[in-house]
Design a protein around this motif. Sequence first.
Motif, PDB file in Angstrom:
ATOM      1  N   ILE A 104      39.004  36.999  42.661  1.00  0.00           N
ATOM      2  CA  ILE A 104      39.108  38.113  41.710  1.00  0.00           C
ATOM      3  C   ILE A 104      40.554  38.565  41.517  1.00  0.00           C
ATOM      4  O   ILE A 104      40.904  39.174  40.508  1.00  0.00           O
ATOM      5  CB  ILE A 104      38.204  39.286  42.174  1.00  0.00           C
ATOM      6  CG1 ILE A 104      38.034  40.338  41.083  1.00  0.00           C
ATOM      7  CG2 ILE A 104      38.729  39.902  43.459  1.00  0.00           C
ATOM      8  CD1 ILE A 104      37.002  41.400  41.421  1.00  0.00           C
ATOM      9  N   THR A 105      41.437  38.204  42.459  1.00  0.00           N
ATOM     10  CA  THR A 105      42.845  38.608  42.332  1.00  0.00           C
ATOM     11  C   THR A 105      43.707  37.519  41.678  1.00  0.00           C
ATOM     12  O   THR A 105      44.916  37.705  41.517  1.00  0.00           O
ATOM     13  CB  THR A 105      43.448  38.966  43.717  1.00  0.00           C
ATOM     14  OG1 THR A 105      43.437  37.798  44.547  1.00  0.00           O
ATOM     15  CG2 THR A 105      42.649  40.060  44.396  1.00  0.00           C
ATOM     16  N   SER A 106      43.112  36.393  41.264  1.00  0.00           N
ATOM     17  CA  SER A 106      43.880  35.362  40.559  1.00  0.00           C
ATOM     18  C   SER A 106      44.298  35.872  39.180  1.00  0.00           C
ATOM     19  O   SER A 106      43.504  36.528  38.511  1.00  0.00           O
ATOM     20  CB  SER A 106      43.053  34.086  40.371  1.00  0.00           C
ATOM     21  OG  SER A 106      42.838  33.438  41.589  1.00  0.00           O
ATOM     22  N   PRO A 107      45.520  35.533  38.730  1.00  0.00           N
ATOM     23  CA  PRO A 107      45.943  35.962  37.392  1.00  0.00           C
ATOM     24  C   PRO A 107      44.971  35.463  36.327  1.00  0.00           C
ATOM     25  O   PRO A 107      44.562  34.309  36.352  1.00  0.00           O
ATOM     26  CB  PRO A 107      47.313  35.283  37.211  1.00  0.00           C
ATOM     27  CG  PRO A 107      47.786  34.984  38.601  1.00  0.00           C
ATOM     28  CD  PRO A 107      46.557  34.751  39.426  1.00  0.00           C
ATOM     29  N   GLY A 108      44.559  36.369  35.440  1.00  0.00           N
ATOM     30  CA  GLY A 108      43.672  35.989  34.343  1.00  0.00           C
ATOM     31  C   GLY A 108      42.202  36.098  34.674  1.00  0.00           C
ATOM     32  O   GLY A 108      41.360  35.882  33.800  1.00  0.00           O
ATOM     33  N   TYR A 109      41.849  36.442  35.922  1.00  0.00           N
ATOM     34  CA  TYR A 109      40.424  36.528  36.274  1.00  0.00           C
ATOM     35  C   TYR A 109      39.738  37.573  35.380  1.00  0.00           C
ATOM     36  O   TYR A 109      40.193  38.717  35.294  1.00  0.00           O
ATOM     37  CB  TYR A 109      40.248  36.912  37.750  1.00  0.00           C
ATOM     38  CG  TYR A 109      38.792  36.939  38.172  1.00  0.00           C
ATOM     39  CD1 TYR A 109      38.195  35.818  38.728  1.00  0.00           C
ATOM     40  CD2 TYR A 109      38.011  38.080  37.979  1.00  0.00           C
ATOM     41  CE1 TYR A 109      36.854  35.835  39.083  1.00  0.00           C
ATOM     42  CE2 TYR A 109      36.664  38.101  38.336  1.00  0.00           C
ATOM     43  CZ  TYR A 109      36.092  36.975  38.885  1.00  0.00           C
ATOM     44  OH  TYR A 109      34.765  36.994  39.228  1.00  0.00           O
ATOM     45  N   PRO A 110      38.650  37.171  34.700  1.00  0.00           N
ATOM     46  CA  PRO A 110      37.991  38.097  33.762  1.00  0.00           C
ATOM     47  C   PRO A 110      37.091  39.110  34.480  1.00  0.00           C
ATOM     48  O   PRO A 110      35.992  38.778  34.896  1.00  0.00           O
ATOM     49  CB  PRO A 110      37.155  37.173  32.874  1.00  0.00           C
ATOM     50  CG  PRO A 110      37.100  35.843  33.562  1.00  0.00           C
ATOM     51  CD  PRO A 110      38.020  35.844  34.736  1.00  0.00           C
ATOM     52  N   LEU A 111      37.562  40.308  34.625  1.00  0.00           N
ATOM     53  CA  LEU A 111      36.834  41.334  35.379  1.00  0.00           C
ATOM     54  C   LEU A 111      35.609  41.803  34.605  1.00  0.00           C
ATOM     55  O   LEU A 111      35.655  42.008  33.400  1.00  0.00           O
ATOM     56  CB  LEU A 111      37.741  42.526  35.660  1.00  0.00           C
ATOM     57  CG  LEU A 111      38.903  42.276  36.624  1.00  0.00           C
ATOM     58  CD1 LEU A 111      39.838  43.485  36.639  1.00  0.00           C
ATOM     59  CD2 LEU A 111      38.390  41.972  38.027  1.00  0.00           C
ATOM     60  N   GLN A 112      34.517  41.993  35.347  1.00  0.00           N
ATOM     61  CA  GLN A 112      33.270  42.442  34.749  1.00  0.00           C
ATOM     62  C   GLN A 112      33.291  43.950  34.509  1.00  0.00           C
ATOM     63  O   GLN A 112      32.601  44.465  33.651  1.00  0.00           O
ATOM     64  CB  GLN A 112      32.137  42.086  35.703  1.00  0.00           C
ATOM     65  CG  GLN A 112      30.773  42.327  35.132  1.00  0.00           C
ATOM     66  CD  GLN A 112      29.777  41.264  35.587  1.00  0.00           C
ATOM     67  OE1 GLN A 112      30.087  40.437  36.416  1.00  0.00           O
ATOM     68  NE2 GLN A 112      28.608  41.289  35.029  1.00  0.00           N
ATOM     69  N   ALA A 113      34.075  44.639  35.312  1.00  0.00           N
ATOM     70  CA  ALA A 113      34.132  46.101  35.253  1.00  0.00           C
ATOM     71  C   ALA A 113      35.452  46.499  35.913  1.00  0.00           C
ATOM     72  O   ALA A 113      36.087  45.666  36.565  1.00  0.00           O
ATOM     73  CB  ALA A 113      32.948  46.694  36.002  1.00  0.00           C
ATOM     74  N   PRO A 114      35.877  47.755  35.768  1.00  0.00           N
ATOM     75  CA  PRO A 114      37.119  48.163  36.417  1.00  0.00           C
ATOM     76  C   PRO A 114      37.098  47.836  37.913  1.00  0.00           C
ATOM     77  O   PRO A 114      36.066  47.929  38.564  1.00  0.00           O
ATOM     78  CB  PRO A 114      37.148  49.669  36.200  1.00  0.00           C
ATOM     79  CG  PRO A 114      36.328  49.900  34.987  1.00  0.00           C
ATOM     80  CD  PRO A 114      35.267  48.848  35.006  1.00  0.00           C
ATOM     81  N   SER A 115      38.253  47.426  38.443  1.00  0.00           N
ATOM     82  CA  SER A 115      38.341  47.045  39.845  1.00  0.00           C
ATOM     83  C   SER A 115      39.559  47.723  40.433  1.00  0.00           C
ATOM     84  O   SER A 115      40.476  48.117  39.715  1.00  0.00           O
ATOM     85  CB  SER A 115      38.479  45.529  39.934  1.00  0.00           C
ATOM     86  OG  SER A 115      39.178  45.152  41.090  1.00  0.00           O
ATOM     87  N   ASN A 116      39.573  47.845  41.756  1.00  0.00           N
ATOM     88  CA  ASN A 116      40.775  48.413  42.382  1.00  0.00           C
ATOM     89  C   ASN A 116      41.772  47.317  42.748  1.00  0.00           C
ATOM     90  O   ASN A 116      42.715  47.554  43.480  1.00  0.00           O
ATOM     91  CB  ASN A 116      40.394  49.258  43.603  1.00  0.00           C
ATOM     92  CG  ASN A 116      39.721  48.414  44.679  1.00  0.00           C
ATOM     93  OD1 ASN A 116      39.551  47.209  44.504  1.00  0.00           O
ATOM     94  ND2 ASN A 116      39.363  49.048  45.777  1.00  0.00           N
ATOM     95  N   GLY A 117      41.520  46.098  42.226  1.00  0.00           N
ATOM     96  CA  GLY A 117      42.470  45.011  42.428  1.00  0.00           C
ATOM     97  C   GLY A 117      42.351  44.328  43.771  1.00  0.00           C
ATOM     98  O   GLY A 117      43.104  43.422  44.094  1.00  0.00           O
ATOM     99  N   LYS A 118      41.377  44.757  44.576  1.00  0.00           N
ATOM    100  CA  LYS A 118      41.170  44.126  45.880  1.00  0.00           C
ATOM    101  C   LYS A 118      39.811  43.451  45.884  1.00  0.00           C
ATOM    102  O   LYS A 118      38.902  43.848  45.166  1.00  0.00           O
ATOM    103  CB  LYS A 118      41.189  45.179  46.995  1.00  0.00           C
ATOM    104  CG  LYS A 118      42.540  45.787  47.240  1.00  0.00           C
ATOM    105  CD  LYS A 118      42.469  46.675  48.478  1.00  0.00           C
ATOM    106  CE  LYS A 118      43.488  47.788  48.375  1.00  0.00           C
ATOM    107  NZ  LYS A 118      42.932  49.075  48.722  1.00  0.00           N
TER     108      LYS A 118
END
Lengths: 409, 65
Positions: free
Chosen positions: A77-91
Amino acid sequence: MADTLTGPAPETAAPVPEFPMARAAGCPFDPPPALQAQQDEGRLVKVRLWDGSTPWLVTRYEDQRALLLDPRVSADITSPGYPLQAPSNGKNNISFILMDDPEHARLRRMVTAPFAVKRVEALRPGVQKIVDDLIDDMLTVGGPVDLVQAFALPVPSLVICRLLGVPYADHDFFQENSKTLITRDAAIEDRMAAHGRLLGYLDELMGEKVADPGDDLLSGLVGRVESGELSRQDVAQMGVLLLLAGHETTANMIALGTLALLEHPDQFALLRDTDDPKLVASAVEELLRYLSIVHGGRRRAALEDIEIAGQVIRAGEGVIMPNDIANRDPEAFADPDRLDLTRDARRHVAFGFGVHQCLGQPLARMELQVVYSTLYRRIPTLRLAAEVDGLPFKHDGSVYGVYELPVTW
Amino acid sequence: MRVELDEPKCVASGQCVMAAPEVFDQRDEDGIAFLLEEKPAADSLDDVREAVAICPAAAIRLVEQ
């Protein structure tokens, strides 16, 4: 000048569609028509997510399988460009489903043993008892009942609790928090708070397992903390993941599967009237294919340039692969929009594909085989006690299904 | 025909055991697959081909002798 004509077409040529797309009214079992249209075209397109990012959408069965197997795509999930499903805290606090090998494989292999086919088969009589007891209760109370609360949720919750070593008495607490965690539209603060409560709960439970270990999965993982292989946080994250994945998915397959069968009376009759375990097993695979309840798309990021379907996905670009549309690809399944319990649907990708494919699938299959072979045989006059169009469908969840299913008999 | 299983690739999904239980089994300690039969009987070959097709990690191959 001639060389100005050789560049790629400007990206503004066509509007970028939003993802996720909406299902059509009156077609609760079918993927969104816009997804179908993209698959008919065959090429990769970009879609726009909630945060404005524009990952690639891959809709064809063979293209999805190829990419999900490709080590050049990352599930981190922290790879550049990973398509987030919802807001994340980046961890990444969801554990190994959002990691790459070798760490993913190391952690995954610590929890796979109890889900092995023969270990799961040994649980079948216990699951049959759970299912029969819940049906007895429903018959005693009498209809109408909400099948979700009376049956679909308790079956997998009881099973995963026993396997993990989590007290079922706490089910209101963890079901409520799991629900918040997988609701896409819930505020990030609410989802984080729900996740925090679940992690805290698992951590407390670990303390009890240290003092009084059992033969459950959580006790085994606690042993690995003592030997230094895992941190307490690793175990709490894995516990939340397994608890959540163990009941939300199967529960939705039970309720939505029952609805699909009630809407296809000839298929319902096949299951109601059979005692052939092969037909039951085949029915489970077909319902997994037809319903494909994990409908938010498998998400990855390209680590290198990857050429597929006449397109180059650049390093750092995201990729979304909705398995529900791959399972309706006519090149993989003849007459894909027809529910046919007698077809061989085993090659479906409802559990995903690649190294992250669902590790609980033997358990899910066994539970569904017991449920589908028992519920309709014991309650042959089962019917809906509400209008289909008025049912509350989970359009807003990362797992599709119904919030309620009023039934009677 | 001979079956080849690339064990380090295996992700313990159990798909091969479900498709061809006469040819594949899983280790007790972590569910990783192993071969019961390296040279399966002719009437098992369709099951093995199914296992090759559904293995999520592409860890199984069926090769000519």
